[in-house]
Design an enzyme around this catalytic site. Structure first.
Site, PDB file in Angstrom:
ATOM      1  N   GLU A  85      -0.384   9.198   0.133  1.00 47.29           N
ATOM      2  CA  GLU A  85      -1.130   8.625  -0.879  1.00 47.29           C
ATOM      3  C   GLU A  85      -2.599   8.505  -0.229  1.00 47.29           C
ATOM      4  O   GLU A  85      -3.548   8.288  -0.880  1.00 47.29           O
ATOM      5  CB  GLU A  85      -0.550   7.233  -1.199  1.00 47.29           C
ATOM      6  CG  GLU A  85       0.653   7.394  -1.905  1.00 47.29           C
ATOM      7  CD  GLU A  85       1.445   5.953  -2.255  1.00 47.29           C
ATOM      8  OE1 GLU A  85       2.344   5.903  -3.038  1.00 47.29           O
ATOM      9  OE2 GLU A  85       1.195   5.226  -1.489  1.00 47.29           O
ATOM     10  N   THR A  97       1.200   4.720  -5.842  1.00 49.46           N
ATOM     11  CA  THR A  97       1.774   5.381  -7.115  1.00 49.46           C
ATOM     12  C   THR A  97       2.487   4.079  -7.531  1.00 49.46           C
ATOM     13  O   THR A  97       3.007   3.351  -6.735  1.00 49.46           O
ATOM     14  CB  THR A  97       2.371   6.735  -6.759  1.00 49.46           C
ATOM     15  OG1 THR A  97       3.452   6.294  -5.615  1.00 49.46           O
ATOM     16  CG2 THR A  97       1.448   7.617  -6.160  1.00 49.46           C
ATOM     17  N   ASP A 142       6.320  -0.942  -8.748  1.00 47.25           N
ATOM     18  CA  ASP A 142       5.964  -0.408  -7.460  1.00 47.25           C
ATOM     19  C   ASP A 142       6.948  -1.031  -6.379  1.00 47.25           C
ATOM     20  O   ASP A 142       7.642  -1.946  -6.671  1.00 47.25           O
ATOM     21  CB  ASP A 142       4.504  -0.495  -6.966  1.00 47.25           C
ATOM     22  CG  ASP A 142       4.269  -1.849  -6.579  1.00 47.25           C
ATOM     23  OD1 ASP A 142       4.937  -2.761  -6.755  1.00 47.25           O
ATOM     24  OD2 ASP A 142       3.324  -1.859  -5.710  1.00 47.25           O
ATOM     25  N   MET A 143       6.791  -0.949  -4.936  1.00 50.99           N
ATOM     26  CA  MET A 143       7.377  -1.324  -4.165  1.00 50.99           C
ATOM     27  C   MET A 143       6.506  -2.362  -3.066  1.00 50.99           C
ATOM     28  O   MET A 143       7.246  -2.546  -1.817  1.00 50.99           O
ATOM     29  CB  MET A 143       8.255  -0.208  -3.317  1.00 50.99           C
ATOM     30  CG  MET A 143       9.214   0.185  -4.245  1.00 50.99           C
ATOM     31  SD  MET A 143      10.200   1.683  -3.500  1.00 50.99           S
ATOM     32  CE  MET A 143      11.345   0.954  -2.288  1.00 50.99           C
ATOM     33  N   GLU A 144       5.414  -2.454  -3.289  1.00 51.09           N
ATOM     34  CA  GLU A 144       4.565  -3.321  -2.218  1.00 51.09           C
ATOM     35  C   GLU A 144       3.743  -4.445  -2.765  1.00 51.09           C
ATOM     36  O   GLU A 144       3.536  -5.293  -2.373  1.00 51.09           O
ATOM     37  CB  GLU A 144       3.709  -2.144  -1.553  1.00 51.09           C
ATOM     38  CG  GLU A 144       4.440  -1.237  -0.568  1.00 51.09           C
ATOM     39  CD  GLU A 144       4.917   0.009  -1.350  1.00 51.09           C
ATOM     40  OE1 GLU A 144       4.502   0.146  -2.446  1.00 51.09           O
ATOM     41  OE2 GLU A 144       5.784   0.543  -0.662  1.00 51.09           O
ATOM     42  N   ASP A 167       6.039   8.391 -12.485  1.00 50.68           N
ATOM     43  CA  ASP A 167       7.174   8.747 -13.109  1.00 50.68           C
ATOM     44  C   ASP A 167       7.187   7.501 -14.301  1.00 50.68           C
ATOM     45  O   ASP A 167       6.709   6.760 -14.106  1.00 50.68           O
ATOM     46  CB  ASP A 167       8.290   8.620 -12.111  1.00 50.68           C
ATOM     47  CG  ASP A 167       8.375   7.423 -11.497  1.00 50.68           C
ATOM     48  OD1 ASP A 167       7.537   7.326 -10.334  1.00 50.68           O
ATOM     49  OD2 ASP A 167       9.011   6.172 -11.784  1.00 50.68           O
TER      50      ASP A 167
HETATM   51  N1  ADE Z   1       6.266   4.336  -7.051  1.00 48.97           N
HETATM   52  C1  ADE Z   1       6.466   5.312  -7.566  1.00 48.97           C
HETATM   53  N2  ADE Z   1       7.338   5.375  -8.659  1.00 48.97           N
HETATM   54  C2  ADE Z   1       7.769   4.124  -8.394  1.00 48.97           C
HETATM   55  C3  ADE Z   1       8.951   3.384  -9.271  1.00 48.97           C
HETATM   56  N3  ADE Z   1       9.627   4.146 -10.344  1.00 48.97           N
HETATM   57  N4  ADE Z   1       9.444   2.500  -8.702  1.00 48.97           N
HETATM   58  C4  ADE Z   1       9.094   1.817  -7.652  1.00 48.97           C
HETATM   59  N5  ADE Z   1       7.695   2.174  -6.968  1.00 48.97           N
HETATM   60  C5  ADE Z   1       7.586   3.482  -7.652  1.00 48.97           C
END
Ligand code: ADE
Length: 239
Positions: free
Chosen positions: A18, A92, A178-180, A203
């Site tokens: 990224e 992302t 996302d995760m952050e 996605d």
């Molecule tokens: N980063 C990119 N796509 C994601 C998703 N579906 N869930 C969490 N983090 C992501």
């Protein structure tokens, strides 16, 4: 927002893929061992008088450190050691077809930024503590000027999505999964450091595809879109 003129802008990324296009675009140079012995990595440079920092969570066992714990640690380090005027969490995300999202779309964050997998109770303020409801700067004008969408980031510790996560995402109007973002937003809120998130969609969580496969298929497209967006954001603040 119009008179907000950050001089020291720090882009925070979880994944090297990224960050790589932005590091290359501005010829940012790595400052070796800046955070040693901790895993985050610092790249820095300047552009038209503004200082640009790109900070990655770093790697362990050859893998990028994604997720809330690395993001929390990195944000604490970024603010205490660099003290930027603006943090841009660039990366992302997953999004929802039902909201009109498409692969590659670029979004700027809208407040509040939430967690969707912290279920710690419904009374006595525990629900609010779990979900977060953290601030970010109002990017409505920037998004309008630069042609980006805006959306609410919602953060959890998994790439996939449990039914309980989806229920909280729906309840709180989450749009960009996302995760952050919420981990970064929590630390930034403690220091009153302005934060904006820029996310490109890899996605569609409701698209029927396997998330991991769709994520990897679209990671380079989305990373490039994030890079282009970061450059536009830099140019916006240079005006
Ligand atoms: N980063 C990119 N796509 C994601 C998703 N579906 N869930 C969490 N983090 C992501």
């Amino acid at each position: 927002m119009n008179n907000f003129n950050p001089q020291r802008i720090c882009f925070m990324f979880a994944m090297h893929a990224e960050a790589a296009p932005l590091i290359e675009k501005y010829s940012l140079e790595e400052v070796a061992d800046f955070f040693a012995p901790l895993p985050p990595k610092l790249f820095k440079g300047s552009h038209n008088g503004k200082e640009i920092f790109a900070v990655l969570n770093g790697q362990q066992n050859g893998l990028d450190l994604v997720g809330c714990e690395p993001a929390t640690l990195t944000t604490q380090l970024v603010i205490s050691k660099i003290n930027p005027d603006l943090i841009v969490n660039a990366g992302t995300c997953g999004a929802f077809k039902a909201n009109g999202s498409e692969i590659g779309d670029v979004y700027l964050s809208k407040a509040p930024i939430n967690f969707h997998d912290r279920r710690v109770g419904d009374s006595g303020g525990w629900y609010e503590m779990g979900v977060g409801f953290y601030p970010c700067i109002d990017a409505t004008e920037i998004a309008k000027d630069l042609g980006f969408k805006t959306g609410h980031c919602t953060t959890g510790s998994s790439l996939d999505m449990a039914d309980e996560d989806l229920a909280l995402i729906k309840k709180n109007g989450g749009e960009l999964k996302d995760m952050e973002a919420a981990a970064i937003a929590w630390v930034a809120s403690l220091y009153n450091t302005p934060l904006m998130c820029v996310k490109s969609v890899t996605d569609l969580c409701d698209g029927g595809r396997a998330t991991e496969e769709e994520f990897h298929e679209n990671l380079s497209l989305a990373s490039n879109n994030v890079k282009d967006a970061c450059i536009k954001i830099m140019d916006y603040f240079l005006k």
